[in-house]
Scaffold this motif. Structure first.
Motif, PDB file in Angstrom:
ATOM      1  N   ALA A  44      -0.490   0.166  -4.117  1.00  0.00           N
ATOM      2  CA  ALA A  44       0.151   1.396  -4.586  1.00  0.00           C
ATOM      3  C   ALA A  44       1.548   1.145  -5.145  1.00  0.00           C
ATOM      4  O   ALA A  44       2.081   1.971  -5.877  1.00  0.00           O
ATOM      5  CB  ALA A  44       0.234   2.408  -3.441  1.00  0.00           C
TER       6      ALA A  44
ATOM      7  N   VAL B  85      -0.480  -5.356   1.288  1.00  0.00           N
ATOM      8  CA  VAL B  85      -1.938  -5.294   1.163  1.00  0.00           C
ATOM      9  C   VAL B  85      -2.555  -6.652   1.496  1.00  0.00           C
ATOM     10  O   VAL B  85      -3.657  -6.739   2.043  1.00  0.00           O
ATOM     11  CB  VAL B  85      -2.318  -4.860  -0.264  1.00  0.00           C
ATOM     12  N   ARG B  86      -1.851  -7.677   1.144  1.00  0.00           N
ATOM     13  CA  ARG B  86      -2.261  -9.060   1.375  1.00  0.00           C
ATOM     14  C   ARG B  86      -0.992  -9.908   1.350  1.00  0.00           C
ATOM     15  O   ARG B  86       0.073  -9.407   1.012  1.00  0.00           O
ATOM     16  CB  ARG B  86      -3.251  -9.539   0.292  1.00  0.00           C
TER      17      ARG B  86
ATOM     18  N   ARG C 217      -7.529  -2.464  -5.054  1.00  0.00           N
ATOM     19  CA  ARG C 217      -7.664  -1.007  -5.050  1.00  0.00           C
ATOM     20  C   ARG C 217      -6.648  -0.333  -4.129  1.00  0.00           C
ATOM     21  O   ARG C 217      -6.296   0.827  -4.322  1.00  0.00           O
ATOM     22  CB  ARG C 217      -9.083  -0.611  -4.634  1.00  0.00           C
ATOM     23  N   HIS C 218      -6.163  -1.047  -3.122  1.00  0.00           N
ATOM     24  CA  HIS C 218      -5.218  -0.470  -2.173  1.00  0.00           C
ATOM     25  C   HIS C 218      -3.763  -0.663  -2.588  1.00  0.00           C
ATOM     26  O   HIS C 218      -2.852  -0.175  -1.912  1.00  0.00           O
ATOM     27  CB  HIS C 218      -5.433  -1.077  -0.782  1.00  0.00           C
TER      28      HIS C 218
ATOM     29  N   ASP D 269       0.843  -1.194   0.000  1.00  0.00           N
ATOM     30  CA  ASP D 269       0.000   0.000   0.000  1.00  0.00           C
ATOM     31  C   ASP D 269       0.880   1.247   0.000  1.00  0.00           C
ATOM     32  O   ASP D 269       2.109   1.161  -0.110  1.00  0.00           O
ATOM     33  CB  ASP D 269      -0.962  -0.016   1.190  1.00  0.00           C
ATOM     34  N   GLY D 270       0.277   2.406   0.140  1.00  0.00           N
ATOM     35  CA  GLY D 270       1.024   3.655   0.068  1.00  0.00           C
ATOM     36  C   GLY D 270       2.006   3.859   1.192  1.00  0.00           C
ATOM     37  O   GLY D 270       2.895   4.716   1.099  1.00  0.00           O
ATOM     38  N   HIS D 271       1.888   3.095   2.272  1.00  0.00           N
ATOM     39  CA  HIS D 271       2.801   3.198   3.399  1.00  0.00           C
ATOM     40  C   HIS D 271       3.888   2.131   3.367  1.00  0.00           C
ATOM     41  O   HIS D 271       4.711   2.050   4.297  1.00  0.00           O
ATOM     42  CB  HIS D 271       2.019   3.093   4.713  1.00  0.00           C
TER      43      HIS D 271
ATOM     44  N   GLU E 295     -11.141  -5.339  -3.675  1.00  0.00           N
ATOM     45  CA  GLU E 295     -10.910  -4.386  -2.589  1.00  0.00           C
ATOM     46  C   GLU E 295      -9.419  -4.302  -2.255  1.00  0.00           C
ATOM     47  O   GLU E 295      -8.864  -3.208  -2.081  1.00  0.00           O
ATOM     48  CB  GLU E 295     -11.706  -4.798  -1.345  1.00  0.00           C
ATOM     49  N   ALA E 296      -8.758  -5.468  -2.174  1.00  0.00           N
ATOM     50  CA  ALA E 296      -7.311  -5.474  -1.944  1.00  0.00           C
ATOM     51  C   ALA E 296      -6.581  -4.818  -3.112  1.00  0.00           C
ATOM     52  O   ALA E 296      -5.639  -4.034  -2.915  1.00  0.00           O
ATOM     53  CB  ALA E 296      -6.818  -6.903  -1.741  1.00  0.00           C
TER      54      ALA E 296
END
Length: 475
Positions: free
Chosen positions: A151, A91-92, A148-149, A85-87, A145-146
Motif C-alpha cells: 500500500a 509486506v516482505r 497485492r498487499h 502494507d496499509g498499517h 500475493e505480497a
C-alpha cells in the motif's frame, strides 16, 4: 556550540558521527555492523529485514554517543526498497542492492514503456536491476500475493527517518533519494505514479518530497530530524563538492558524477539524472570496468596485489610504449556495448614487457572513465577538478596518470565517513536554517602540469582504437 549527528546506514554497517554545528569538526564516532547473516557464497543478501538497520543504529549510538545532540541527519543506501502494507508494516523483507534477480524485470519494464528513450524522457534514467521501480516489477511478477498487499513505498533513508520520528502519519523523503527510484523525475520535480502502477500493477502511497533544509519532524524528546538522503548524495555533500566538481569513484565498476544546475536527459540512457542534497543536480555516468581491470591484469601478470601492479606500471612511460587497452572485460555501459570484450593493441616485440601491460591497464581504466567524464562535458557540465574516490585512488600509478588523462586537477581525499558527515551537515542546515560552510575534505591535490599534452595524446590513441574496434560507439 551546537552539536549535530549524522548516521550512515550502509549495506553492511551503521556509522555515526557527532559534529560541531559551526565547523563540522567530528567530536565523537560510533560504529556497529548490521546483524545479518551472509548470503550463500559470502555475498550480501538481497532480502533484509529493516529492523536490522534499527538494531545496528541502536548499537552504534550506545554509550551516550548522542548525548547533547540537537539534530540528526540520516544517510542510507538509496536503492533499498521497503514495501509496506496499509498499517505501515513490511509486506516482505526490504529488497536491497543490485539485485540480479531483477535483471529480466528491467528489460521487461523498458519494453513496456516503449524503450530506453521513453524512460530517459520520463524520469531521466533507464531501469536497472538496482532501482526500486525494477524491484517492484520483479515483486509483481514473482511474488504476486505480497505485491497485492503493498500500500505504500519507502526507501531506506525514508524508513529510518520515519522510525526515528515514531512512525507519524506524514512520511517524507528528499529529492536525492526520490531521484533514484525510477518513478520520480529530477527534471520536473514530480512523481510518475503511472510508472509505479506499470511496475506494481496498482497505485501505492509515496512519501512527500521535502526541501533540502526542511526538517522531516521532531521527536517527542525535541530532537530535530532532517530530511535524510541517499548515500551517494550524502557523500557528495560531506566531501563539499560544488558546481565545477566531478567525482570519479573507483570500485570494481566505476562511476562519474558531477554537480550541475539542471537535470540532463540523455536519450541513449548513458546519463542517470539524479538530484543532490542541496537543490542542485547530480548527473551520473556508470562504467562496467574499473578496478576489476587492474585485478585481472595483476592475475595475468602474476603479481601479488594492486600495489605491486602500480609499482610495475611506474617503470613504464605514458602511452605504455604503444600499447592501448580497451578495458571492456564485462561488456560496457559507457559506451553501450553489453557484449563487448577487452581489446589490447599495439603489440610489438619491444612493448611486450610486464611494465608496459601494467601501464596500459591503468591508462585503459582511466581512459574509459575519461570517456564517461566526456559524456557529461559535451552536455555542458563544467569540470574544473575531479575528486577521485576508492582505495585504488591511493595507488601511485593512478595518481600519476589521472590528472593528465582527465585534463584537470585531481583531488584524492583522505579516507573518512563522508556520507555520515554529509548527513550531519544536512542536520546542521535544518537546525540553523543556514547552509553550513564546513571545511572541505583534507586531500592530496595533483595537477596535470606539463604532461597535459602527453595525456591528450594517450586519450587520442585510445579513442582511435575504440573507434576502430567499435565504430560509432558514441554516435
Amino acid at each position: 556550540m551546537g552539536i549535530v549527528a549524522g548516521l550512515d546506514s550502509s549495506p553492511d554497517f551503521t556509522r555515526i558521527v557527532v559534529c560541531d554545528t559551526d565547523t563540522g569538526a567530528v567530536l565523537k564516532q560510533g560504529y556497529a555492523p548490521h546483524p545479518l547473516e551472509s548470503a550463500e557464497g559470502g555475498g550480501r543478501p538481497s532480502d533484509v529485514d529493516p529492523q536490522a538497520w534499527l538494531l545496528s543504529l541502536g548499537e552504534a549510538a550506545g554509550g551516550g554517543l548522542l548525548e547533547g545532540v540537537q539534530a540528526i541527519g540520516v544517510s542510507a543506501q538509496q536503492n533499498a526498497l521497503v514495501p509496506l502494507d496499509g498499517h505501515g508494516n513490511t509486506v516482505r523483507p526490504a529488497l536491497v542492492g543490485n539485485d540480479r534477480r531483477a535483471q529480466v524485470a528491467a528489460v521487461d519494464l523498458i519494453d513496456a514503456l516503449g524503450g530506453r528513450e521513453a524512460w530517459a524522457q520520463a524520469v531521466g534514467c533507464v531501469p536497472q536491476a538496482a532501482q526500486p521501480v525494477t524491484k517492484l516489477r520483479w515483486l509483481a511478477r514473482t511474488e504476486p500475493e505480497a505485491a497485492r498487499h503493498v500500500a505504500a513505498l519507502m526507501q531506506a533513508p525514508d524508513w529510518l527517518v520515519w522510525q526515528l520520528l515514531g512512525r507519524p502519519a506524514r512520511r517524507t523523503t528528499d529529492r536525492g533519494g526520490a531521484s533514484g527510484t525510477g518513478y520520480w523525475s529530477a527534471a520536473t520535480g514530480a512523481y510518475r505514479p503511472d510508472l509505479v502502477e506499470l511496475a506494481l500493477g496498482h497505485q501505492a502511497m509515496l512519501p512527500e518530497v521535502i526541501g533540502p533544509a526542511e526538517p522531516a519532524g521532531t521527536t517527542p524528546e525535541g530532537l530535530l530530524i532532517s530530511a535524510g538522503t541517499g548515500e551517494t548524495m550524502a557523500a557528495a555533500f560531506g566531501l563539499g563538492v560544488r558546481q565545477g566538481d566531478a567525482v570519479v569513484s573507483l570500485g570494481a565498476s566505476g562511476s562519474v558524477m558531477a554537480v550541475h544546475h539542471e537535470a540532463l536527459v540523455d536519450a541513449r540512457g548513458m546519463i542517470t539524472s539524479l538530484a543532490d542534497a542541496t537543490g542542485m543536480h547530480l548527473p551520473v555516468v556508470h562504467t562496467m570496468n574499473a578496478v576489476r581491470v587492474l585485478r585481472g591484469t595483476a592475475e595475468m601478470l602474476g603479481v601479488a596485489d594492486l600495489e605491486e601492479l602500480s609499482a610495475l606500471a611506474m617503470k613504464s612511460t605514458p602511452g605504455a610504449h604503444g600499447l592501448a587497452f580497451l578495458p571492456y572485460l564485462e561488456g560496457e555501459k559507457t559506451p553501450n556495448l553489453p557484449h563487448a570484450a577487452g581489446t589490447l593493441t599495439g603489440l610489438r616485440r619491444e612493448s611486450m614487457k610486464p611494465e608496459h601491460l601494467a601501464r596500459a591497464a591503468f591508462e585503459g581504466m582511466l581512459c574509459g572513465l575519461g570517456d564517461a567524464l566526456d559524456v557529461l562535458r559535451v552536455r555542458g557540465v563544467d569540470v574544473r577538478r575531479v575528486f577521485l574516490l576508492g582505495a585504488a585512488a591511493e595507488l601511485p600509478a593512478v595518481q600519476a596518470a589521472a590528472p593528465m588523462l582527465f585534463g584537470t586537477q585531481v583531488v584524492v581525499p583522505q579516507p573518512a565517513d563522508y556520507a555520515a558527515i554529509g548527513a550531519a551537515r544536512q542536520a546542521a542546515w535544518s537546525l540553523t536554517g543556514q547552509l553550513p560552510l564546513w571545511q572541505g575534505a583534507a586531500a592530496q591535490v595533483f595537477e596535470p602540469g606539463e604532461e597535459l599534452a602527453v595525456g591528450q595524446a594517450v586519450r587520442q590513441q585510445y579513442a582511435t582504437v575504440r573507434e576502430q574496434s567499435h565504430p560509432g560507439a558514441f554516435s
